[in-house]
Enzyme design. Sequence first.
Site, mmCIF file in Angstrom:
data_model
loop_
_atom_site.group_PDB
_atom_site.id
_atom_site.type_symbol
_atom_site.label_atom_id
_atom_site.label_comp_id
_atom_site.label_asym_id
_atom_site.label_seq_id
_atom_site.Cartn_x
_atom_site.Cartn_y
_atom_site.Cartn_z
ATOM 1 N N HIS A 22 0.842 -1.210 0.000
ATOM 2 C CA HIS A 22 0.000 0.000 0.000
ATOM 3 C C HIS A 22 0.873 1.255 0.000
ATOM 4 O O HIS A 22 0.596 2.232 -0.693
ATOM 5 C CB HIS A 22 -0.891 0.027 1.247
ATOM 6 C CG HIS A 22 -1.951 -1.037 1.292
ATOM 7 N ND1 HIS A 22 -2.127 -1.866 2.358
ATOM 8 C CD2 HIS A 22 -2.894 -1.399 0.378
ATOM 9 C CE1 HIS A 22 -3.142 -2.684 2.130
ATOM 10 N NE2 HIS A 22 -3.621 -2.425 0.927
ATOM 11 N N LYS A 46 -14.237 -9.389 4.485
ATOM 12 C CA LYS A 46 -13.014 -9.597 5.282
ATOM 13 C C LYS A 46 -13.224 -9.425 6.788
ATOM 14 O O LYS A 46 -13.903 -8.505 7.222
ATOM 15 C CB LYS A 46 -11.933 -8.622 4.800
ATOM 16 C CG LYS A 46 -11.487 -8.921 3.388
ATOM 17 C CD LYS A 46 -10.403 -7.976 2.925
ATOM 18 C CE LYS A 46 -10.085 -8.220 1.459
ATOM 19 N NZ LYS A 46 -9.195 -7.203 0.904
ATOM 20 N N ARG A 95 -2.115 -6.319 -8.450
ATOM 21 C CA ARG A 95 -1.092 -7.377 -8.374
ATOM 22 C C ARG A 95 -1.336 -8.375 -9.492
ATOM 23 O O ARG A 95 -2.479 -8.555 -9.917
ATOM 24 C CB ARG A 95 -1.185 -8.093 -7.017
ATOM 25 C CG ARG A 95 -0.811 -7.229 -5.834
ATOM 26 C CD ARG A 95 -1.225 -7.886 -4.528
ATOM 27 N NE ARG A 95 -2.669 -8.053 -4.465
ATOM 28 C CZ ARG A 95 -3.314 -8.673 -3.502
ATOM 29 N NH1 ARG A 95 -2.635 -9.214 -2.512
ATOM 30 N NH2 ARG A 95 -4.622 -8.765 -3.511
ATOM 31 N N SER A 133 -2.712 -8.164 2.836
ATOM 32 C CA SER A 133 -3.056 -7.922 4.242
ATOM 33 C C SER A 133 -3.532 -9.208 4.911
ATOM 34 O O SER A 133 -3.235 -9.446 6.080
ATOM 35 C CB SER A 133 -4.135 -6.845 4.339
ATOM 36 O OG SER A 133 -3.659 -5.645 3.817
HETATM 37 N N1 COA Z 1 1.186 -4.629 -3.038
HETATM 38 C C1 COA Z 1 0.845 -5.723 -2.374
HETATM 39 N N2 COA Z 1 -0.398 -5.958 -1.927
HETATM 40 C C2 COA Z 1 -1.340 -5.036 -2.157
HETATM 41 C C3 COA Z 1 -1.048 -3.863 -2.832
HETATM 42 C C4 COA Z 1 0.275 -3.669 -3.294
HETATM 43 N N3 COA Z 1 0.638 -2.599 -3.963
HETATM 44 N N4 COA Z 1 -2.192 -3.137 -2.918
HETATM 45 C C5 COA Z 1 -3.145 -3.854 -2.306
HETATM 46 N N5 COA Z 1 -2.627 -5.003 -1.850
HETATM 47 C C6 COA Z 1 -3.360 -6.079 -1.203
HETATM 48 C C7 COA Z 1 -3.874 -5.755 0.145
HETATM 49 O O1 COA Z 1 -2.969 -6.086 1.152
HETATM 50 C C8 COA Z 1 -5.146 -6.571 0.200
HETATM 51 O O2 COA Z 1 -4.905 -7.896 0.608
HETATM 52 P P1 COA Z 1 -6.088 -8.817 1.165
HETATM 53 O O3 COA Z 1 -7.046 -9.039 0.050
HETATM 54 O O4 COA Z 1 -5.397 -10.038 1.588
HETATM 55 O O5 COA Z 1 -6.726 -8.064 2.315
HETATM 56 C C9 COA Z 1 -5.621 -6.584 -1.245
HETATM 57 O O6 COA Z 1 -4.486 -6.288 -2.011
HETATM 58 C C10 COA Z 1 -6.617 -5.530 -1.538
HETATM 59 O O7 COA Z 1 -6.741 -4.711 -0.420
HETATM 60 P P2 COA Z 1 -6.998 -3.219 -0.355
HETATM 61 O O8 COA Z 1 -6.230 -2.493 -1.416
HETATM 62 O O9 COA Z 1 -6.814 -2.764 1.032
HETATM 63 O O10 COA Z 1 -8.461 -3.124 -0.802
HETATM 64 P P3 COA Z 1 -9.696 -4.030 -0.534
HETATM 65 O O11 COA Z 1 -9.885 -4.892 -1.735
HETATM 66 O O12 COA Z 1 -9.664 -4.676 0.791
HETATM 67 O O13 COA Z 1 -10.755 -2.852 -0.496
HETATM 68 C C11 COA Z 1 -12.677 -1.603 -0.923
HETATM 69 C C12 COA Z 1 -11.920 -2.884 -1.174
HETATM 70 C C13 COA Z 1 -12.748 -1.270 0.550
HETATM 71 C C14 COA Z 1 -12.046 -0.462 -1.683
HETATM 72 C C15 COA Z 1 -14.078 -1.868 -1.489
HETATM 73 O O14 COA Z 1 -14.621 -3.009 -0.878
HETATM 74 C C16 COA Z 1 -15.002 -0.682 -1.291
HETATM 75 O O15 COA Z 1 -14.956 0.276 -2.051
HETATM 76 N N6 COA Z 1 -15.858 -0.755 -0.229
HETATM 77 C C17 COA Z 1 -16.837 0.257 0.077
HETATM 78 C C18 COA Z 1 -18.232 -0.188 -0.402
HETATM 79 C C19 COA Z 1 -18.261 -0.116 -1.902
HETATM 80 O O16 COA Z 1 -18.339 0.945 -2.486
HETATM 81 N N7 COA Z 1 -18.174 -1.307 -2.524
HETATM 82 C C20 COA Z 1 -18.024 -1.422 -3.949
HETATM 83 C C21 COA Z 1 -19.355 -1.657 -4.593
HETATM 84 S S1 COA Z 1 -19.139 -1.802 -6.339
#
Ligand code: COA
Length: 163
Positions: A22, A46, A95, A133
Amino acid sequence: MPDIKKRIAIYPGSFDPFTLGHFDILERALGLFDEVRVVIAKSSSKKSLLSFEERKDLIEKIFSADQRVTVVAWEGLLVEYARKKKIPYIVRGLRPTGDFEGEYQMASMNSKLHPEVETLFLMTSSEHNFISSSLVKEIWSHQGDISEFVPADVLLYLQKRES
Ligand code: COA
């Protein structure tokens, strides 16, 4: 003075916890935008390790020297935040380990819900491709070493919280 419009992007995620992957994406987004608003949002599937407040405090601490980074916790739809704040860009890291389909679907749905919003993807750096994560949470839950995957502030906080 000319009125130069500030270019702001949202960097959303669950950030539970915020990893070096991140960190890398956020740093690179700062090279493209004047301000990056980290939006800590709920990922329905999650199980959480840290509360919204803990995640917000940690990210603010990591970027305390950089006023271009702002952090908010948001419980609603991401596009509602973007619409309310009139921020037209969303930045996500991609990724090579299977992110594409899910990210494509989410970006398409967000664009359907709010056509003015554009999602931009930055490829993760190769040294972070394998970080997630969820894996960090799993290693931590088995008392493993996560120091190579998270910023020092995150590690220190988790250690202090456990002691
Ligand atoms: N290098 C390595 N790992 C990375 C990375 C990078 N550059 N960028 C992200 N990751 C990993 C994270 O660690 C995470 O791992 P995990 O899946 O094991 O937890 C994964 O990639 C993605 O995590 P993150 O970037 O934190 O995003 P997320 O997918 O957990 O978040 C939201 C999703 C919160 C953005 C999404 O659910 C959201 O917008 N929620 C609000 C409600 C909404 O509007 N929903 C969408 C409806 S269409």
